[in-house]
Design a protein around this motif. Structure first.
Motif, short mmCIF file in Angstrom:
data_model
loop_
_atom_site.label_atom_id
_atom_site.label_comp_id
_atom_site.label_asym_id
_atom_site.label_seq_id
_atom_site.Cartn_x
_atom_site.Cartn_y
_atom_site.Cartn_z
N PRO A 32 0.82 -1.22 0.00
CA PRO A 32 0.00 0.00 0.00
C PRO A 32 0.85 1.27 0.00
O PRO A 32 0.49 2.25 -0.64
CB PRO A 32 -0.81 -0.10 1.29
CG PRO A 32 -0.85 -1.56 1.59
CD PRO A 32 0.44 -2.12 1.09
N LEU A 33 1.98 1.23 0.68
CA LEU A 33 2.87 2.39 0.70
C LEU A 33 3.40 2.70 -0.70
O LEU A 33 3.41 3.85 -1.13
CB LEU A 33 4.03 2.15 1.67
CG LEU A 33 5.05 3.27 1.79
CD1 LEU A 33 4.39 4.53 2.32
CD2 LEU A 33 6.19 2.84 2.69
N LEU B 72 2.01 1.85 -3.55
CA LEU B 72 0.89 2.31 -4.36
C LEU B 72 0.60 3.79 -4.11
O LEU B 72 0.35 4.55 -5.05
CB LEU B 72 -0.36 1.46 -4.09
CG LEU B 72 -0.28 0.00 -4.53
CD1 LEU B 72 -1.51 -0.76 -4.07
CD2 LEU B 72 -0.11 -0.10 -6.03
N ARG B 73 0.64 4.21 -2.83
CA ARG B 73 0.41 5.63 -2.52
C ARG B 73 1.52 6.50 -3.09
O ARG B 73 1.27 7.59 -3.60
CB ARG B 73 0.31 5.83 -1.01
CG ARG B 73 -0.99 5.34 -0.42
CD ARG B 73 -1.24 5.86 0.99
NE ARG B 73 -0.13 5.63 1.92
CZ ARG B 73 -0.01 4.58 2.71
NH1 ARG B 73 -0.92 3.64 2.72
NH2 ARG B 73 1.04 4.47 3.52
N LEU B 74 2.76 6.02 -3.01
CA LEU B 74 3.88 6.77 -3.56
C LEU B 74 3.74 6.93 -5.07
O LEU B 74 3.93 8.02 -5.60
CB LEU B 74 5.20 6.07 -3.22
CG LEU B 74 6.46 6.71 -3.80
CD1 LEU B 74 6.64 8.11 -3.25
CD2 LEU B 74 7.66 5.84 -3.49
N ARG B 75 3.39 5.85 -5.75
CA ARG B 75 3.21 5.94 -7.20
C ARG B 75 2.08 6.90 -7.56
O ARG B 75 2.19 7.67 -8.52
CB ARG B 75 2.91 4.56 -7.78
CG ARG B 75 4.12 3.69 -7.86
CD ARG B 75 3.79 2.37 -8.51
NE ARG B 75 4.97 1.55 -8.62
CZ ARG B 75 4.96 0.25 -8.71
NH1 ARG B 75 3.81 -0.40 -8.68
NH2 ARG B 75 6.07 -0.44 -8.81
N ALA B 76 0.98 6.87 -6.80
CA ALA B 76 -0.13 7.79 -7.06
C ALA B 76 0.30 9.23 -6.85
O ALA B 76 -0.05 10.12 -7.64
CB ALA B 76 -1.30 7.45 -6.15
N ARG B 77 1.09 9.47 -5.82
CA ARG B 77 1.56 10.83 -5.54
C ARG B 77 2.48 11.33 -6.65
O ARG B 77 2.38 12.47 -7.11
CB ARG B 77 2.29 10.85 -4.20
CG ARG B 77 2.82 12.19 -3.82
CD ARG B 77 3.45 12.17 -2.46
NE ARG B 77 4.14 13.42 -2.20
CZ ARG B 77 4.85 13.64 -1.14
NH1 ARG B 77 4.97 12.71 -0.22
NH2 ARG B 77 5.45 14.79 -0.97
N VAL B 78 3.40 10.48 -7.09
CA VAL B 78 4.32 10.86 -8.16
C VAL B 78 3.55 11.14 -9.45
O VAL B 78 3.82 12.12 -10.15
CB VAL B 78 5.39 9.77 -8.37
CG1 VAL B 78 6.17 9.99 -9.65
CG2 VAL B 78 6.33 9.71 -7.18
N THR B 79 2.56 10.31 -9.75
CA THR B 79 1.75 10.52 -10.95
C THR B 79 1.01 11.84 -10.87
O THR B 79 0.95 12.60 -11.84
CB THR B 79 0.76 9.35 -11.12
OG1 THR B 79 1.50 8.14 -11.25
CG2 THR B 79 -0.10 9.54 -12.35
#
Length: 59
Positions: free
Chosen positions: A35-36, A38-45
């Motif tokens: 989950p961490l 996934l959240r990081l990838r969403a933030r970068v996107t």
């Protein structure tokens, strides 16, 4: 520092980046991303999208 140029660094061709089959991790399992991560990838996107919107508005 020069701006990142995606033409100098082509996208990765591994199955995980291409959206293909799962690739085993270092532990040997082909599990889902944490989950961490996934959240990081969403933030970068999201940040990349905002950067592009600002670049288009300024240019």
């Amino acid at each position: 520092m020069p701006e990142f140029n995606p033409l100098r660094f082509p996208p990765c061709a591994c199955p995980r980046c291409r959206g293909g089959e799962s690739v085993p991790d270092a532990d040997g399992d082909a599990g889902e991303d944490s989950p961490l991560l996934l959240r990081l990838r969403a933030r970068v996107t999201e940040e990349n999208g905002l950067r592009g919107a600002i670049r288009r508005a300024m240019g």
